[in-house]
Design an enzyme around this catalytic site. Structure first.
Site, PDB file in Angstrom:
ATOM      1  N   HIS A   1      36.905  27.718  53.323  1.00  0.00           N
ATOM      2  CA  HIS A   1      37.415  26.396  52.724  1.00  0.00           C
ATOM      3  C   HIS A   1      38.264  26.084  53.189  1.00  0.00           C
ATOM      4  CE1 HIS A   1      37.441  29.104  49.115  1.00  0.00           C
ATOM      5  NE2 HIS A   1      38.197  28.236  48.949  1.00  0.00           N
TER       6      HIS A   1
ATOM      7  N   HIS B   1      41.896  24.078  51.278  1.00  0.00           N
ATOM      8  CA  HIS B   1      42.531  23.960  50.294  1.00  0.00           C
ATOM      9  C   HIS B   1      44.207  22.888  50.595  1.00  0.00           C
ATOM     10  CE1 HIS B   1      41.702  26.472  46.897  1.00  0.00           C
ATOM     11  NE2 HIS B   1      41.314  27.518  48.214  1.00  0.00           N
TER      12      HIS B   1
HETATM   13  P1  5GP Z   1      39.595  30.510  46.615  1.00  0.00           P
HETATM   14  O1  5GP Z   1      40.080  31.202  45.131  1.00  0.00           O
HETATM   15  O2  5GP Z   1      38.539  30.788  46.582  1.00  0.00           O
HETATM   16  O3  5GP Z   1      39.985  30.061  47.356  1.00  0.00           O
HETATM   17  O4  5GP Z   1      39.612  28.914  45.990  1.00  0.00           O
HETATM   18  C1  5GP Z   1      38.516  28.328  45.395  1.00  0.00           C
HETATM   19  C2  5GP Z   1      38.713  27.242  44.395  1.00  0.00           C
HETATM   20  O5  5GP Z   1      37.188  26.611  43.853  1.00  0.00           O
HETATM   21  C3  5GP Z   1      39.316  27.329  43.103  1.00  0.00           C
HETATM   22  O6  5GP Z   1      40.857  26.526  43.057  1.00  0.00           O
HETATM   23  C4  5GP Z   1      38.534  26.908  41.921  1.00  0.00           C
HETATM   24  O7  5GP Z   1      38.829  26.211  40.896  1.00  0.00           O
HETATM   25  C5  5GP Z   1      37.225  25.679  42.733  1.00  0.00           C
HETATM   26  N1  5GP Z   1      36.193  25.772  42.042  1.00  0.00           N
HETATM   27  C6  5GP Z   1      35.545  27.471  41.777  1.00  0.00           C
HETATM   28  N2  5GP Z   1      34.219  26.188  41.581  1.00  0.00           N
HETATM   29  C7  5GP Z   1      34.443  24.661  41.759  1.00  0.00           C
HETATM   30  C8  5GP Z   1      33.364  24.133  40.993  1.00  0.00           C
HETATM   31  O8  5GP Z   1      32.438  24.489  40.691  1.00  0.00           O
HETATM   32  N3  5GP Z   1      33.899  22.954  41.581  1.00  0.00           N
HETATM   33  C9  5GP Z   1      34.648  22.555  42.189  1.00  0.00           C
HETATM   34  N4  5GP Z   1      35.047  21.764  42.267  1.00  0.00           N
HETATM   35  N5  5GP Z   1      35.322  23.903  42.194  1.00  0.00           N
HETATM   36  C10 5GP Z   1      35.288  24.997  41.564  1.00  0.00           C
END
Ligand code: 5GP
Ligand code: ZN
Length: 147
Positions: A104, A106
């Site tokens: 994903h 951001h």
């Molecule tokens: P990563 O650290 O993997 O790049 O980003 C994962 C992101 O997903 C985090 O910023 C976290 O806050 C978000 N996230 C995790 N679980 C959920 C969820 O159930 N719903 C939403 N909307 N965001 C989530």
């Protein structure tokens, strides 16, 4: 419905509507929704519908589709939040901060005076390290493209 689905993956569940999210845009290939714990309010996640662990595994066509969404999403986030700038970030692997193993992007609104610890520190190359590094990455890239 995508066949690349992991029943244990929170983003797969959101993409199928099995878990609610504050959705901004849905396309055939991707879904865009608010991060539940934003770096700053308005922080978006751009999530391909198909389950791929991270960006390195994503088919180029899906990455291109997401890339096409990004300029408009950045403009919308800036207009809606009054942000001074935006970071578009992809974490690949735990060492890079990835916590959800479904690739994903951001989209993070940024403000001159916000509390985010950014930019990150910069190092320097010594001697011919820079030329060697360029050569090694170019070689790997060309080898992979030939596969
Ligand atoms: P990563 O650290 O993997 O790049 O980003 C994962 C992101 O997903 C985090 O910023 C976290 O806050 C978000 N996230 C995790 N679980 C959920 C969820 O159930 N719903 C939403 N909307 N965001 C989530
Ligand atoms: Zn998934």
């Amino acid at each position: 419905m995508s066949e690349r689905y992991d029943p244990h993956c929170v983003f797969c569940k959101i993409a199928r509507g099995a878990i609610p999210a504050e959705t901004i845009v849905e396309t055939s290939e991707a879904i865009v929704f608010l991060d539940i714990n934003p770096v700053n309010p308005g922080h978006l996640l751009v999530v391909p519908r198909e389950h791929h662990a991270h960006l390195c595994e994503l088919p180029a066509a899906i990455a291109a589709h997401v890339g096409g969404l990004l300029p408009g999403l950045c403009r919308a986030v800036q207009a809606a939040t009054g942000a001074d700038g935006v970071n578009v970030i992809v974490n690949i692997g735990a060492a890079a901060g990835q916590t959800i193993d479904h690739g994903h992007w951001h989209v993070i609104p940024r403000f001159h005076a916000d509390a985010v610890d950014w930019p990150w520190p910069h190092a320097e190359y010594l001697g011919d390290e820079r030329a060697q590094m360029r050569f090694r990455i170019e070689r790997e890239y060309k080898a992979m493209k030939a596969d």
